[in-house]
Motif scaffolding. Structure first.
Motif, PDB file in Angstrom:
ATOM      1  N   MET A  51      34.871   9.870  25.391  1.00  0.00           N
ATOM      2  CA  MET A  51      35.185   8.452  25.455  1.00  0.00           C
ATOM      3  C   MET A  51      33.952   7.561  25.641  1.00  0.00           C
ATOM      4  SD  MET A  51      38.458   8.556  25.137  1.00  0.00           S
ATOM      5  CE  MET A  51      38.976   6.913  25.571  1.00  0.00           C
ATOM      6  N   ALA A  52      32.832   8.160  26.061  1.00  0.00           N
ATOM      7  CA  ALA A  52      31.688   7.330  26.435  1.00  0.00           C
ATOM      8  C   ALA A  52      30.374   7.946  25.997  1.00  0.00           C
ATOM      9  CB  ALA A  52      31.683   7.123  27.954  1.00  0.00           C
ATOM     10  N   GLU A  53      29.469   7.082  25.554  1.00  0.00           N
ATOM     11  CA  GLU A  53      28.085   7.480  25.287  1.00  0.00           C
ATOM     12  C   GLU A  53      27.250   7.140  26.520  1.00  0.00           C
ATOM     13  OE1 GLU A  53      26.430   6.164  21.503  1.00  0.00           O
ATOM     14  OE2 GLU A  53      28.446   5.502  20.941  1.00  0.00           O
ATOM     15  N   CYS A  54      26.432   8.085  26.967  1.00  0.00           N
ATOM     16  CA  CYS A  54      25.666   7.908  28.201  1.00  0.00           C
ATOM     17  C   CYS A  54      24.161   7.972  27.914  1.00  0.00           C
ATOM     18  CB  CYS A  54      26.047   8.982  29.222  1.00  0.00           C
ATOM     19  SG  CYS A  54      27.804   8.994  29.656  1.00  0.00           S
ATOM     20  N   VAL A  67      11.760   0.138  35.375  1.00  0.00           N
ATOM     21  CA  VAL A  67      13.045   0.117  36.068  1.00  0.00           C
ATOM     22  C   VAL A  67      14.066   0.906  35.249  1.00  0.00           C
ATOM     23  CG1 VAL A  67      14.873  -1.355  37.002  1.00  0.00           C
ATOM     24  CG2 VAL A  67      12.490  -2.124  37.096  1.00  0.00           C
ATOM     25  N   HIS A  68      14.848   1.712  35.950  1.00  0.00           N
ATOM     26  CA  HIS A  68      15.819   2.594  35.309  1.00  0.00           C
ATOM     27  C   HIS A  68      17.245   2.155  35.623  1.00  0.00           C
ATOM     28  CE1 HIS A  68      18.586   6.143  35.585  1.00  0.00           C
ATOM     29  NE2 HIS A  68      18.071   6.401  34.396  1.00  0.00           N
ATOM     30  N   ALA A  69      18.124   2.336  34.649  1.00  0.00           N
ATOM     31  CA  ALA A  69      19.554   2.113  34.852  1.00  0.00           C
ATOM     32  C   ALA A  69      20.334   3.138  34.045  1.00  0.00           C
ATOM     33  CB  ALA A  69      19.945   0.701  34.432  1.00  0.00           C
ATOM     34  N   LYS A  70      21.492   3.486  34.524  1.00  0.00           N
ATOM     35  CA  LYS A  70      22.425   4.303  33.731  1.00  0.00           C
ATOM     36  C   LYS A  70      23.238   3.366  32.848  1.00  0.00           C
ATOM     37  CE  LYS A  70      23.005   8.425  36.588  1.00  0.00           C
ATOM     38  NZ  LYS A  70      22.111   8.191  37.726  1.00  0.00           N
ATOM     39  N   TYR A  71      23.249   3.682  31.566  1.00  0.00           N
ATOM     40  CA  TYR A  71      23.925   2.849  30.572  1.00  0.00           C
ATOM     41  C   TYR A  71      25.046   3.684  29.966  1.00  0.00           C
ATOM     42  CZ  TYR A  71      24.428   0.534  25.950  1.00  0.00           C
ATOM     43  OH  TYR A  71      24.902  -0.065  24.814  1.00  0.00           O
ATOM     44  N   VAL A  72      26.276   3.187  30.093  1.00  0.00           N
ATOM     45  CA  VAL A  72      27.453   3.906  29.595  1.00  0.00           C
ATOM     46  C   VAL A  72      28.269   2.938  28.748  1.00  0.00           C
ATOM     47  CG1 VAL A  72      29.493   5.244  30.220  1.00  0.00           C
ATOM     48  CG2 VAL A  72      27.456   5.337  31.677  1.00  0.00           C
ATOM     49  N   LYS A  73      28.454   3.281  27.465  1.00  0.00           N
ATOM     50  CA  LYS A  73      29.153   2.388  26.537  1.00  0.00           C
ATOM     51  C   LYS A  73      30.345   3.097  25.919  1.00  0.00           C
ATOM     52  CE  LYS A  73      27.504   1.772  22.417  1.00  0.00           C
ATOM     53  NZ  LYS A  73      26.675   1.469  21.217  1.00  0.00           N
ATOM     54  N   PRO A  74      31.392   2.352  25.622  1.00  0.00           N
ATOM     55  CA  PRO A  74      32.572   2.951  24.973  1.00  0.00           C
ATOM     56  C   PRO A  74      32.225   3.467  23.579  1.00  0.00           C
ATOM     57  CG  PRO A  74      33.027   0.725  25.810  1.00  0.00           C
ATOM     58  CD  PRO A  74      31.558   0.915  25.863  1.00  0.00           C
ATOM     59  N   ALA A 101      31.961   6.407  33.263  1.00  0.00           N
ATOM     60  CA  ALA A 101      32.694   6.744  32.045  1.00  0.00           C
ATOM     61  C   ALA A 101      34.147   6.285  32.126  1.00  0.00           C
ATOM     62  CB  ALA A 101      32.622   8.250  31.796  1.00  0.00           C
ATOM     63  N   ALA A 102      34.694   6.223  33.327  1.00  0.00           N
ATOM     64  CA  ALA A 102      36.072   5.750  33.494  1.00  0.00           C
ATOM     65  C   ALA A 102      36.203   4.292  33.052  1.00  0.00           C
ATOM     66  CB  ALA A 102      36.502   5.909  34.949  1.00  0.00           C
ATOM     67  N   TYR A 103      35.201   3.479  33.316  1.00  0.00           N
ATOM     68  CA  TYR A 103      35.220   2.096  32.826  1.00  0.00           C
ATOM     69  C   TYR A 103      35.105   2.066  31.310  1.00  0.00           C
ATOM     70  CZ  TYR A 103      34.501   0.439  37.635  1.00  0.00           C
ATOM     71  OH  TYR A 103      34.641   0.162  38.971  1.00  0.00           O
ATOM     72  N   ALA A 104      34.196   2.878  30.765  1.00  0.00           N
ATOM     73  CA  ALA A 104      34.002   2.899  29.314  1.00  0.00           C
ATOM     74  C   ALA A 104      35.273   3.298  28.588  1.00  0.00           C
ATOM     75  CB  ALA A 104      32.858   3.847  28.960  1.00  0.00           C
ATOM     76  N   ALA A 105      36.082   4.169  29.210  1.00  0.00           N
ATOM     77  CA  ALA A 105      37.353   4.580  28.609  1.00  0.00           C
ATOM     78  C   ALA A 105      38.307   3.397  28.452  1.00  0.00           C
ATOM     79  CB  ALA A 105      38.002   5.669  29.453  1.00  0.00           C
ATOM     80  N   HIS A 106      38.047   2.318  29.197  1.00  0.00           N
ATOM     81  CA  HIS A 106      38.863   1.110  29.099  1.00  0.00           C
ATOM     82  C   HIS A 106      38.129  -0.002  28.340  1.00  0.00           C
ATOM     83  CE1 HIS A 106      40.914   3.226  32.378  1.00  0.00           C
ATOM     84  NE2 HIS A 106      41.966   2.507  32.054  1.00  0.00           N
ATOM     85  N   GLY A 107      37.081   0.355  27.608  1.00  0.00           N
ATOM     86  CA  GLY A 107      36.387  -0.615  26.777  1.00  0.00           C
ATOM     87  C   GLY A 107      35.337  -1.439  27.494  1.00  0.00           C
TER      88      GLY A 107
END
Length: 318
Positions: A51-54, A67-74, A101-107
């Motif tokens: 469901m998500a690309e990380c 600066v680092h961040a985790k990026y998770v997209k639907p 990833a749970a957020y990405a599953a909701h777009g």
């Protein structure tokens, strides 16, 4: 009794000073940030889901820090959807991929920033005189120039993070939320204050607020213990006390709270001994935007049931 205490807390306006040039300080800082590029580098993460690309996302912050961040997209984004900036607690990092990833599953696209020099992958290039032994609140407080305060750079990183999120092709820049607990709650307030286009802010028992009040309370058992350590080891006669708290006023989120234009869902626990409720309400009571107070009467600085569900529900309303 609990309702009486809430009524008392709702009248509290804070104890810490606000520097006379506070607004000019942050306007100057934001102008410096305008010179920073919104370009970023992506590195695919080992963790991926259907469901998500990380990705690991890196950008260059003020002072040249990486600066680092985790990026998770639907994966199945259709059109532009909401974006959520997540901020972590003191000393730690941006956490696991799976909750994002749970957020990405909701777009919902997520960008979860690591604070400089804490538990994640972001670098801290700040060089200061004075103590760096215990804690980030006091990092840079012995410098004559308040621009050397550690959290000034972190607060600017928040703005850069959320502007990067707004720039992404699958994100609607008018549907941006910010959320975090403790230090993350404070950063949520600072983010929404310094980038007024943020539409939703959900701070949870925020840290970094009303430092003088925190010090006046039993600070050695709280997240503010470094304030007591500073005086114990650096100024036992408290000769610099007034100047000390005035300088910390630049990075006190209660002084930023009235800038917020977002809808705010403010979450607190009345049994909190880590970030005492008075310090939290100093920020809440200065917020002038549409706001809701969510009170966990018997809870402190801990897991709060139903909170994660509420955050997702609020994001889905954007």
């Amino acid at each position: 009794m609990a309702n009486d205490r809430i009524e008392e807390l709702l009248k509290y306006q804070g104890s810490s000073p606000k520097p006379e040039d506070f607004d000019a300080y942050w306007e100057r800082a934001l102008k410096e940030l305008e010179a920073q590029s919104l370009d970023y580098e992506l590195v695919a993460a080992d963790f991926q889901t259907p469901m998500a690309e990380c990705y690991h996302l890196y950008f260059t912050g003020v002072g040249g820090a990486r600066v680092h961040a985790k990026y998770v997209k639907p994966r199945a984004a259709q059109g532009k959807g909401p974006g959520l900036a997540l901020f972590h607690g003191y000393h730690s990092g941006s956490g696991d991929w799976s909750d994002k990833a749970a957020y990405a599953a909701h777009g919902i696209t997520v960008l979860a920033m690591d604070c400089r020099g804490q538990g994640g992958l972001s670098e801290d290039h700040l060089t200061v005189k004075g103590t760096t032994l215990k804690g980030h609140i006091i990092r840079g407080v012995d410098e004559d120039n308040p621009d050397k305060l550690y959290y000034r750079n972190v607060f600017l990183d928040l703005v850069q993070t959320v502007r990067i999120l707004m720039s992404m092709e699958q994100v609607d820049p008018e549907r941006i939320g910010a959320h975090g607990c403790s230090q993350g709650g404070a950063l949520t307030i600072a983010c929404a204050a310094l980038e007024p286009r943020v539409a939703l802010a959900i701070p949870v028992y925020p840290f970094l607020s009303d430092y003088q009040k925190a010090w006046e309370m039993d600070v050695t058992i709280s997240a503010y213990e470094e304030l007591a350590y500073y005086f114990r080891f650096m100024d036992p006669l408290h000769r610099t006390q007034e100047a000390f708290f005035n300088k910390l006023g630049y990075i006190d989120v209660q002084n930023l709270a009235d800038r917020i234009r977002a809808k705010v869902v403010f979450v607190t626990g009345l049994a909190d001994t880590v970030c005492p409720p008075y310090t939290q309400f100093a920020a809440y009571n200065k917020m002038a935007s549409d706001k809701e107070l969510v009170v966990y009467h018997e809870y402190g600085h801990e897991y709060l049931p139903f909170l994660s569900d509420r955050v997702l529900e609020e994001m889905l309303k954007l």
